[in-house]
Design a protein around this motif. Structure first.
Motif, PDB file in Angstrom:
ATOM      1  N   PRO A  10       5.833  -3.872 -18.766  1.00  0.00           N
ATOM      2  CA  PRO A  10       4.560  -3.367 -18.656  1.00  0.00           C
ATOM      3  C   PRO A  10       4.383  -2.026 -17.776  1.00  0.00           C
ATOM      4  O   PRO A  10       5.158  -2.164 -16.609  1.00  0.00           O
ATOM      5  CB  PRO A  10       3.673  -4.673 -18.196  1.00  0.00           C
ATOM      6  CG  PRO A  10       4.945  -5.189 -17.262  1.00  0.00           C
ATOM      7  CD  PRO A  10       6.263  -5.012 -17.874  1.00  0.00           C
ATOM      8  N   ALA A  11       3.563  -1.212 -18.190  1.00  0.00           N
ATOM      9  CA  ALA A  11       3.323   0.021 -17.353  1.00  0.00           C
ATOM     10  C   ALA A  11       1.905  -0.122 -16.952  1.00  0.00           C
ATOM     11  O   ALA A  11       1.006  -0.450 -17.730  1.00  0.00           O
ATOM     12  CB  ALA A  11       3.614   1.135 -17.862  1.00  0.00           C
ATOM     13  N   ALA A  12       1.678   0.448 -15.640  1.00  0.00           N
ATOM     14  CA  ALA A  12       0.238   0.520 -15.424  1.00  0.00           C
ATOM     15  C   ALA A  12      -0.039   1.408 -14.403  1.00  0.00           C
ATOM     16  O   ALA A  12       1.021   1.851 -13.590  1.00  0.00           O
ATOM     17  CB  ALA A  12      -0.122  -1.040 -14.768  1.00  0.00           C
ATOM     18  N   THR A  13      -1.091   1.969 -14.173  1.00  0.00           N
ATOM     19  CA  THR A  13      -1.583   2.884 -13.112  1.00  0.00           C
ATOM     20  C   THR A  13      -1.896   1.969 -11.792  1.00  0.00           C
ATOM     21  O   THR A  13      -2.219   0.809 -11.694  1.00  0.00           O
ATOM     22  CB  THR A  13      -2.991   3.620 -13.409  1.00  0.00           C
ATOM     23  OG1 THR A  13      -4.125   2.576 -13.734  1.00  0.00           O
ATOM     24  CG2 THR A  13      -2.723   4.597 -14.658  1.00  0.00           C
ATOM     25  N   VAL A  14      -1.551   2.673 -10.585  1.00  0.00           N
ATOM     26  CA  VAL A  14      -1.834   2.100  -9.491  1.00  0.00           C
ATOM     27  C   VAL A  14      -3.154   2.412  -8.712  1.00  0.00           C
ATOM     28  O   VAL A  14      -3.564   3.483  -8.828  1.00  0.00           O
ATOM     29  CB  VAL A  14      -0.671   2.406  -8.406  1.00  0.00           C
ATOM     30  CG1 VAL A  14      -0.920   1.956  -6.941  1.00  0.00           C
ATOM     31  CG2 VAL A  14       0.759   2.042  -9.068  1.00  0.00           C
ATOM     32  N   GLU A  15      -3.978   1.477  -8.431  1.00  0.00           N
ATOM     33  CA  GLU A  15      -5.127   1.618  -7.856  1.00  0.00           C
ATOM     34  C   GLU A  15      -5.053   2.366  -6.424  1.00  0.00           C
ATOM     35  O   GLU A  15      -4.199   2.276  -5.913  1.00  0.00           O
ATOM     36  CB  GLU A  15      -5.899   0.123  -7.526  1.00  0.00           C
ATOM     37  CG  GLU A  15      -6.452  -0.682  -8.874  1.00  0.00           C
ATOM     38  CD  GLU A  15      -7.200   0.211  -9.477  1.00  0.00           C
ATOM     39  OE1 GLU A  15      -8.171   0.911  -8.969  1.00  0.00           O
ATOM     40  OE2 GLU A  15      -7.447  -0.032 -10.640  1.00  0.00           O
ATOM     41  N   GLY A  16      -6.093   3.161  -6.383  1.00  0.00           N
ATOM     42  CA  GLY A  16      -5.966   4.271  -5.116  1.00  0.00           C
ATOM     43  C   GLY A  16      -5.278   5.614  -5.336  1.00  0.00           C
ATOM     44  O   GLY A  16      -5.207   6.247  -4.300  1.00  0.00           O
ATOM     45  N   SER A  17      -4.529   5.519  -6.604  1.00  0.00           N
ATOM     46  CA  SER A  17      -3.877   6.760  -6.702  1.00  0.00           C
ATOM     47  C   SER A  17      -4.747   8.122  -6.685  1.00  0.00           C
ATOM     48  O   SER A  17      -5.981   8.097  -7.264  1.00  0.00           O
ATOM     49  CB  SER A  17      -3.341   6.735  -8.471  1.00  0.00           C
ATOM     50  OG  SER A  17      -2.934   7.972  -8.661  1.00  0.00           O
ATOM     51  N   LYS A  18      -4.413   9.063  -6.221  1.00  0.00           N
ATOM     52  CA  LYS A  18      -5.000  10.328  -6.096  1.00  0.00           C
ATOM     53  C   LYS A  18      -4.844  11.119  -7.423  1.00  0.00           C
ATOM     54  O   LYS A  18      -5.761  12.031  -7.414  1.00  0.00           O
ATOM     55  CB  LYS A  18      -4.601  11.175  -4.861  1.00  0.00           C
ATOM     56  CG  LYS A  18      -4.732  10.273  -3.449  1.00  0.00           C
ATOM     57  CD  LYS A  18      -4.251  11.486  -2.295  1.00  0.00           C
ATOM     58  CE  LYS A  18      -4.482  10.617  -0.828  1.00  0.00           C
ATOM     59  NZ  LYS A  18      -3.972  11.346   0.112  1.00  0.00           N
ATOM     60  N   ASN A  19      -4.178  10.800  -8.264  1.00  0.00           N
ATOM     61  CA  ASN A  19      -4.085  11.369  -9.648  1.00  0.00           C
ATOM     62  C   ASN A  19      -4.153  10.343 -10.583  1.00  0.00           C
ATOM     63  O   ASN A  19      -3.424  10.382 -11.735  1.00  0.00           O
ATOM     64  CB  ASN A  19      -2.450  12.226  -9.704  1.00  0.00           C
ATOM     65  CG  ASN A  19      -2.328  12.883  -8.446  1.00  0.00           C
ATOM     66  OD1 ASN A  19      -2.855  13.750  -8.129  1.00  0.00           O
ATOM     67  ND2 ASN A  19      -1.318  12.371  -7.640  1.00  0.00           N
ATOM     68  N   GLY A  49       0.706  -1.191   0.059  1.00  0.00           N
ATOM     69  CA  GLY A  49       0.005   0.151  -0.099  1.00  0.00           C
ATOM     70  C   GLY A  49       0.880   1.114  -0.078  1.00  0.00           C
ATOM     71  O   GLY A  49       0.218   2.169   0.415  1.00  0.00           O
ATOM     72  N   SER A  50       1.954   1.316  -0.369  1.00  0.00           N
ATOM     73  CA  SER A  50       2.977   2.484  -0.414  1.00  0.00           C
ATOM     74  C   SER A  50       2.240   3.557  -1.424  1.00  0.00           C
ATOM     75  O   SER A  50       1.882   2.957  -2.691  1.00  0.00           O
ATOM     76  CB  SER A  50       4.232   1.974  -0.976  1.00  0.00           C
ATOM     77  OG  SER A  50       5.068   1.339   0.364  1.00  0.00           O
ATOM     78  N   PRO A  51       2.262   4.786  -1.197  1.00  0.00           N
ATOM     79  CA  PRO A  51       1.593   5.508  -2.103  1.00  0.00           C
ATOM     80  C   PRO A  51       2.377   5.607  -3.344  1.00  0.00           C
ATOM     81  O   PRO A  51       3.684   5.891  -3.350  1.00  0.00           O
ATOM     82  CB  PRO A  51       1.848   6.882  -1.429  1.00  0.00           C
ATOM     83  CG  PRO A  51       1.941   6.472   0.085  1.00  0.00           C
ATOM     84  CD  PRO A  51       2.600   5.491   0.133  1.00  0.00           C
TER      85      PRO A  51
END
Length: 268
Positions: A231-240, A96-98
């Motif tokens: 592979p590149a992906a967004t992280v769930e829970g991102s504030k942006n 869960g690291s930001p």
């Protein structure tokens, strides 16, 4: 009507006339036009996001270049990179690291955090080379040379993508190598050879290219090599989330791809 009253009314009309253009221009200071909408070209209209990108160590140099280009093209967006072995990055996301974006050096690592990321996109490929000291003093020119016990060989640890790929190609050729150390990421392998603490190692082609003034690279034929996928992906829970998705998409854009390929990465 008295002369004094006439003068007062005339002054009031002139004052009101002067205030109209000033009110219309007041959006320049507030970021809004006279109707309350964002003023064209104002700071508030520019996209703003501070993105934290977790990226495989082998992307260190190219992502610094890509980051500068992206920030220039997207005023108000700031990219902060954290480079490490893919296994370390995956652990951070799992805990869960930001973070906003994750880029690993293999698909298996990304698969481990499938529930914590968006749909990944392959942005680049890479391949392994044998890296030696400058001038290749031990005349290493084949994978089988790494089995020489007189040679100090260093490899990435088995849990690291570069280590997995190294293990794969050596096993397929029936070559047994006893490394003097197993490093936490591919850049640590490169560093050992650069510093003369090891005679040879297996790194990505792009890593060897980044240190071409200090090391030599020995190519490994494609039929005996392994192809790394990033592979590149967004992280769930991102504030942006929107800005993170935009950066991931940009990595596959012509501009992003040119930067990656200029650094020696292969097309996805």
């Amino acid at each position: 009507m008295s002369l004094t009253l006439t003068r007062r009314r005339t002054a009031a009309v002139l004052t009101a006339a002067l205030l109209v253009p000033l009110a219309a221009c007041s959006g320049d200071d507030t970021g809004k036009g006279a109707d309350g909408s964002p003023a064209s070209g104002s700071a508030s209209a520019a996209p703003r996001a501070n993105l934290t990108v977790l990226a495989a160590a082998s992307l260190t140099d190219v992502f610094k270049t890509a980051g500068a280009a992206y920030e220039k093209a997207h005023p108000g967006t700031k990219l902060t990179f954290s480079f490490a072995g893919s296994q370390e990055l995956v652990a951070q996301v799992s805990q869960g690291s930001p973070a906003d974006v994750l880029v690993t050096a293999d698909t298996k690592s990304m698969d481990k955090v499938r529930a914590d990321t968006g749909t990944p996109a392959i942005i680049a490929k890479n391949r392994l080379v044998i890296v030696t000291g400058e001038g290749n003093p031990f005349e290493v020119d084949d994978l089988r040379d790494l089995a020489d016990t007189k040679l100090k060989v260093v490899l990435a640890a088995p849990e690291v993508p570069a280590g997995k790929y190294s293990e794969q190609i050596l096993d397929e050729q029936g070559i047994t190598v006893k490394p003097v150390s197993q490093e936490p990421n591919v850049r640590a392998v490169l560093s050992k050879v650069e510093l003369g603490e090891a005679d040879a190692g297996l790194v990505y082609k792009t890593d060897a290219e980044s240190a071409k003034d200090k090391v030599d690279a020995v190519e490994i034929p494609d039929d005996r090599n392994a192809i790394a996928q990033y592979p590149a992906a967004t992280v769930e829970g991102s504030k942006n989330a929107e800005a993170a998705a935009a950066f991931v998409a940009w990595l596959s854009s012509p501009e992003g791809q040119k930067i990656l390929q200029d650094a020696g990465f292969q097309k996805p």
